[in-house]
Design a protein around this motif. Structure first.
Motif, PDB file in Angstrom:
ATOM      1  N   ARG A 285       0.830  -1.212   0.000  1.00  0.00           N
ATOM      2  CA  ARG A 285       0.000   0.000   0.000  1.00  0.00           C
ATOM      3  C   ARG A 285       0.862   1.259   0.000  1.00  0.00           C
ATOM      4  N   ILE A 286       1.936   1.244   0.755  1.00  0.00           N
ATOM      5  CA  ILE A 286       2.752   2.445   0.911  1.00  0.00           C
ATOM      6  C   ILE A 286       3.749   2.609  -0.236  1.00  0.00           C
ATOM      7  N   THR A 287       4.367   1.520  -0.659  1.00  0.00           N
ATOM      8  CA  THR A 287       5.424   1.631  -1.674  1.00  0.00           C
ATOM      9  C   THR A 287       4.920   1.420  -3.090  1.00  0.00           C
ATOM     10  N   GLY A 288       3.727   0.802  -3.235  1.00  0.00           N
ATOM     11  CA  GLY A 288       3.197   0.540  -4.564  1.00  0.00           C
ATOM     12  C   GLY A 288       3.717  -0.722  -5.212  1.00  0.00           C
ATOM     13  N   ARG A 289       4.457  -1.536  -4.473  1.00  0.00           N
ATOM     14  CA  ARG A 289       4.933  -2.813  -5.012  1.00  0.00           C
ATOM     15  C   ARG A 289       4.827  -3.885  -3.928  1.00  0.00           C
ATOM     16  N   PRO A 290       4.722  -5.151  -4.320  1.00  0.00           N
ATOM     17  CA  PRO A 290       4.565  -6.214  -3.327  1.00  0.00           C
ATOM     18  C   PRO A 290       5.774  -6.318  -2.396  1.00  0.00           C
TER      19      PRO A 290
END
Length: 273
Positions: free
Chosen positions: A252-257
């Motif tokens: 959610r915060i970084t945009g990647r898994p």
């Protein structure tokens, strides 16, 4: 200028990297600047000196200040520091007053809140790097020995913790937030041992031991205390029946898994060979 405490640690070194990639100026604190091995563009200073001139935000690792923060926060306010991003712990959510880990982190969180500075408390659960405690046994071809083999956790890669901390330092979206971070999957210790084995190309056996055996081995370590061992063993016991699920906060915060434990094992394979 960003000040990074514990800059040569598992997380701090990657926080430095996140900030440098964003083009930020970094002052890194370490107990021994001569052995820091940080990039040349990083200004390195002694932890005991903690120079704050020109600093606008601090990444604070409370492990560096186990005895207390001293005058760090009032000095930060005097020097115009705007924000503190603290490496806290998901243990802070534990309501048990006997949990030393929770009490330690909550004490620091409270002091930062009262300082008047902007803050973010990054609260990871189990670090994948805790598995480095198995390094000597695995190198020697011996089994990994742990109690409560059925207990499951969601170990997080230190680079993902650093990525979230970097966002909190560089942007305003996490001010006043306490994101609880996890890896993307729930795993038991035998599964972690298997994944390390796959990374190094040979099987890593696992042996379940009793809590009493584990207590004896943990208390033999120089940094362990009775109360801390009690907490760690209780958390392991609780994990056996717990409904453990990833939080999803890293993505959610970084945009990647979030990185998997297999990713972590591959990154650290040489530590176990």
């Amino acid at each position: 200028m960003f000040l990074v405490t514990g800059a040569t640690g598992n997380v701090g070194r990657h926080v430095v990297g996140e900030l440098l990639c964003a083009g930020a100026k970094v002052r890194a604190l370490t107990r021994d600047p001569a052995s820091a091995r940080l990039p040349a563009e990083v200004e390195v200073a002694r932890t005991a000196d903690a120079p704050l001139d020109g600093v606008t935000a601090i990444f604070l690792n409370p492990a560096v200040y186990w005895g207390g923060l001293g005058d760090l926060l009032p000095r930060a306010a005097e020097h115009g520091v705007r924000r503190v991003v603290m490496l806290s712990s998901a243990a802070a959510l534990d309501p048990d007053p006997a949990n030393e880990l929770a009490a330690h982190h909550l004490r620091f969180e409270g002091a930062i809140e009262e300082s008047g500075l902007e803050w973010t408390f990054v609260r990871p659960g189990e670090f994948a790097s805790n598995a480095l405690g198995w390094r000597d046994a695995i190198r020697a071809g011996e089994p990994v020995r742990e109690p409560y083999a059925a207990g499951r956790t969601t170990p997080i890669h230190e680079r993902d913790i650093a990525a979230v901390a970097g966002r909190a330092l560089l942007t305003d979206g996490l001010v006043g937030a306490c994101p609880v971070l996890s890896g993307p999957e729930a795993l038991a210790d035998p599964e972690k041992a298997r994944l390390i084995g796959e990374a190094i190309g040979r099987p890593v056996p696992f042996e379940e031991i009793t809590p009493e055996e584990a207590r004896k081995e943990m208390l033999a370590l120089p940094y362990m205390r009775e109360g801390l061992v009690d907490v760690l063993l209780r958390l392991r016991a609780d994990a056996v029946d717990a409904d453990v699920a990833p939080t999803g906060e890293v993505e959610r915060i970084t945009g990647r898994p979030a990185r998997t434990f297999a990713d972590w094992a591959a990154d650290h394979a040489d530590d176990f060979r």
